[in-house]
Structures are given as C-alpha cells and as structure tokens.
Design an enzyme around this catalytic site. Structure first.
Site, mmCIF file in Angstrom:
data_model
loop_
_atom_site.group_PDB
_atom_site.id
_atom_site.type_symbol
_atom_site.label_atom_id
_atom_site.label_comp_id
_atom_site.label_asym_id
_atom_site.label_seq_id
_atom_site.Cartn_x
_atom_site.Cartn_y
_atom_site.Cartn_z
ATOM 1 N N ASP A 4 79.529 71.101 -60.688
ATOM 2 C CA ASP A 4 80.509 70.057 -60.378
ATOM 3 C C ASP A 4 79.936 68.661 -60.568
ATOM 4 O O ASP A 4 80.520 67.824 -61.279
ATOM 5 C CB ASP A 4 81.005 70.204 -58.936
ATOM 6 C CG ASP A 4 81.835 71.457 -58.733
ATOM 7 O OD1 ASP A 4 81.693 72.403 -59.519
ATOM 8 O OD2 ASP A 4 82.626 71.496 -57.767
ATOM 9 N N ARG A 31 77.468 64.694 -43.146
ATOM 10 C CA ARG A 31 78.165 63.747 -44.028
ATOM 11 C C ARG A 31 77.908 62.279 -43.705
ATOM 12 O O ARG A 31 77.774 61.468 -44.611
ATOM 13 C CB ARG A 31 79.662 64.042 -44.047
ATOM 14 C CG ARG A 31 80.097 65.379 -44.637
ATOM 15 C CD ARG A 31 79.071 66.017 -45.496
ATOM 16 N NE ARG A 31 79.544 67.187 -46.236
ATOM 17 C CZ ARG A 31 78.746 68.047 -46.820
ATOM 18 N NH1 ARG A 31 77.426 67.889 -46.717
ATOM 19 N NH2 ARG A 31 79.211 69.061 -47.501
ATOM 20 N N ASP A 85 85.575 66.797 -46.322
ATOM 21 C CA ASP A 85 84.403 66.018 -46.705
ATOM 22 C C ASP A 85 84.754 64.712 -47.396
ATOM 23 O O ASP A 85 84.060 63.707 -47.234
ATOM 24 C CB ASP A 85 83.479 66.856 -47.596
ATOM 25 C CG ASP A 85 82.645 67.840 -46.786
ATOM 26 O OD1 ASP A 85 82.538 67.659 -45.565
ATOM 27 O OD2 ASP A 85 82.101 68.788 -47.388
ATOM 28 N N SER A 94 82.384 79.503 -51.397
ATOM 29 C CA SER A 94 82.016 78.099 -51.405
ATOM 30 C C SER A 94 81.086 77.901 -50.218
ATOM 31 O O SER A 94 81.460 78.170 -49.073
ATOM 32 C CB SER A 94 83.265 77.223 -51.267
ATOM 33 O OG SER A 94 82.903 75.871 -51.110
#
Length: 405
Positions: A16, A96, A125, A179
């Site tokens: 990605d 994060r 996210d 994932s």
C-alpha cells in the site's frame, strides 16, 4: 494539487505505502519524505529503507520509538485502567498519536507542507492520524490516497506497482488473510473469516500467545513493582518501560493470556469484529487495579472508574492531542503519587490471578478490617446511626405511601 511541494509519508515498505509513494509523486508532483517507526511490531525495518531508496527518496526517517511509545503513551493510558467498551485495551488507538506527532515533527524539520498516510476511508485510523496532525500543526495539508484514488483492491494495487516498476513481489510467502496491526502493546486481526461474526477464529491466526489448553500445567508467579502508577521492575529487576512490556508479553504469551475476540463500534459509525492479542497489557491492567485497591482513597478510585469510559472513548476516537484528554491526564497522574508497591500474580492457562499486594502507602488497616477482636479500633455501634441516616429519605418516602413495586 501543485501547491504541495513536499509531503511526509507514514511508510511501512509494504504494498500500500509503496504504491502511495509513487502515486504521490505522480499525482501531486511533489517530493516525498518517508517515515517508518519501530513501535515493537517485530519486523525488520531496514528493507523499508532499501525500497524507499530504490524509489528515489532522498530523505528517509527510520526511528526506534519503542521506549517513547510505552513511556509516554501506553503507561499514561494504563494509569487510568483504560478499556474501551468493556474489553478492548486500545493497542492500535494508542499508537496513532505518536505516529501523528512524529509526522508533524518531521514535516517541520524538512520544511514539508503536507503529510500522508495509508489508512482507508472506512476505518478509525484516518481520524486518529488527522486529528492529531491538525491539533499539532493546524495549517498542514493531509493527503489520504484511499479517499482519492480508484485503486480500491489488492489486484489494482499490484497492477499499479508492476506498471511503475515498484519493487513488490507478486509471488512469495503466503500472505496472511487478515488485516493486521502490531506494536509492543498488541497485535490486531481483522477481515477474512472474522467478517462472519458466527465463525470461530482460527487457532493458527494467533502469533504471540499459546492457547490456554496448551499452556503450562504449572502456574507462573511474578512480582511487579510500581512507582507512581507505573511498573518499574519485574521480580525485583529494574527494567525500562519498553522492556517491562516486552517481558510481560513473553511471559503472558507462554501462559495463554491476552486473547480477545470482540465486535466494537468504530467512530465512523460501523461495527467491526476484531481479534486482539494483548498479553502484557492484560497483565498490566489486572495488576494496576490491584495496587490501586490498597493505595487509592475510595472516592478517588470510584471517580477514576466513572471517568475511565470517557477517557477511553477520547483515545479510541483519536482525540489524544485534545485539551480534554490533557485535562483528564493531569487528574489521573495526580492520583498516582501514592500508587507505589508490589503486586504478586499467578498466571495460569489464560488467567491472571492476583495473590498478593503490599505498599508502604497502603490504606488497608488490618486492625480495623479484621473479623477478630479489633481491640476498640472500630466501634460497631456507630454503624446504626450511619444506616439510619442513609435510610432516612427512603423511610420518609415509604411513610408518604410512595411505592417502589
């Protein structure tokens, strides 16, 4: 789009973000700076440097943030005994704000006017990265390719990589059907068979923990030393914050501790099923509540418990860098000055059992609490007036004919 001259990309070196790197250059005509963080995900990060160099990146940041992550984010969160929706220990959520902080710091260091990330438009996210970025640098531009491009499948990403000579292997080791996100606090799993909420998770999915069925038949005992709400030693050995969490992950994983299968409510509105491995965090939560049970005043402890769900929601929704979180943190940290001492635990087949706790700051008084003769330390007759006063409003209501049933 030509107003963007330089962008800092949160870069893992995977499919990605490698595609995003090239896409940013082509779409925005800008220079890309890559930032790769080691938060304890257990992967070799130098290949990310090699891939970035192969794609012509001149400024590459690869940083070991494990100590900062645990010291400044995980530990403060655990001082509040933070749990989202009764179960989730916020392993992804708490990473994060640190990534957002470093993205902005690197943008300031390099003169970049934008940041970019690989979070999708369906998840939490994107919110966490961007709320943090805007709080720390209000004028920054955020580029979220998943909300702009049409490369909405793995095959389209692979085709793009092949067309633009991006070094991604189309064939190699078997890709996980899930994932996944990993850091020193946890591993998360989403997608695949987990999208059917009736289907049991697969045993071979788990990476860190043994199943409780195959965990040792002999319990493991350990002692955790606390100083102002944080663990500073395990079995008398002083350790840094990151070392503490890594060691608890190891011990907890061996004893089948920390597996979780939940359906949670995302901030963006949908429900999502996720599985989590948080062995060290599961131990930390149990032990911290144990040391607080003897060192915190009753009303302080209860007030913390009332505020914790709000604090958890703030972190889950991405508001770490907000005035309300900062305010709550000051209050939580102030409550921890007396949270010192040692907790003794027994770990056995997925269970964390508190078997002892002691502290020089303990409020537990055996002379008062005893079931034996207390030698006048507590006058039991005082309880009669206490009970009658607390019953007064109910007695008045009943005398006026108010019925509860």
């Amino acid at each position: 789009m030509s107003d963007v001259k330089k962008v800092v990309l949160a870069y893992s070196g995977g499919l990605d973000t490698s595609v995003i790197l090239k896409w940013l250059e082509d779409t925005y005509g800008c220079e890309v700076v890559t930032f790769t963080a080691d938060l304890g995900q257990g992967e070799e990060l130098e290949p990310a440097r090699t891939k970035a160099e192969a794609l012509g990146v001149k400024e590459i940041y690869i940083e070991d943030l494990r100590e900062e992550f645990v010291r400044d984010f995980v530990f403060p969160m655990f001082r509040a005994n933070t749990v989202y929706e009764g179960e989730y220990l916020l392993g992804t959520s708490i990473a994060r704000p640190l990534i957002a902080k470093r993205l902005i710091e690197i943008a300031n260091e390099t003169g970049a006017d934008a940041i970019s990330h690989g979070a999708t438009g369906k998840g939490n996210d994107q919110v966490r990265f961007e709320l943090g970025a805007y709080a720390l640098k209000p004028g920054v531009k955020v580029i979220a390719p998943w909300r702009e491009w049409d490369l909405l499948s793995r095959e389209k990403l692979m085709d793009y990589a092949e067309k633009h000579n991006i070094p991604i292997e189309r064939h190699g080791k078997k890709k996980s059907p899930y994932s996944m996100d990993a850091n020193l606090l946890h591993i998360s799993y989403e997608g695949g068979v987990l999208e059917d909420t009736w289907t049991e998770h697969e045993e071979d999915m788990w990476r860190w923990t043994r199943s409780p069925e195959t965990a040792p038949d002999t319990p493991t005992y350990l002692e955790l030393t606390y100083r102002q709400g944080d663990i500073v030693a395990i079995d008398g050995k002083d350790l840094s914050p990151a070392q503490v969490l890594a060691e608890l992950n190891r011990i907890g994983g061996e004893n089948g501790i920390g597996r979780l299968d939940i359906v949670e409510n995302r901030f963006v509105g949908m429900k999502s099923r996720g599985c989590y491995e948080t062995p060290g965090g599961t131990i930390m939560l149990k032990a911290h509540r144990a040391i607080e049970s003897i060192t915190l005043d009753r009303e302080v402890a209860h007030l913390k418990d009332e505020l914790m769900p709000r604090y958890a929601e703030i972190i889950y929704n991405g508001f770490w860098w907000s005035p309300e979180r900062a305010m709550l943190q000051q209050m939580i940290d102030a409550s921890q000055t007396s949270v010192n001492g040692v907790v003794r635990l027994k770990l056995y087949k997925g269970n964390v059992i508190v078997v002892g706790r002691k502290s020089d700051d303990s409020l537990f008084d055996a002379a008062i609490a005893t079931f034996e003769d207390d030698a006048g330390a507590y006058d039991q007759a005082d309880a009669a007036g206490f009970i009658k006063l607390n019953a007064l409003r109910m007695r008045i209501a009943a005398s006026k004919g108010r019925k509860l049933l």
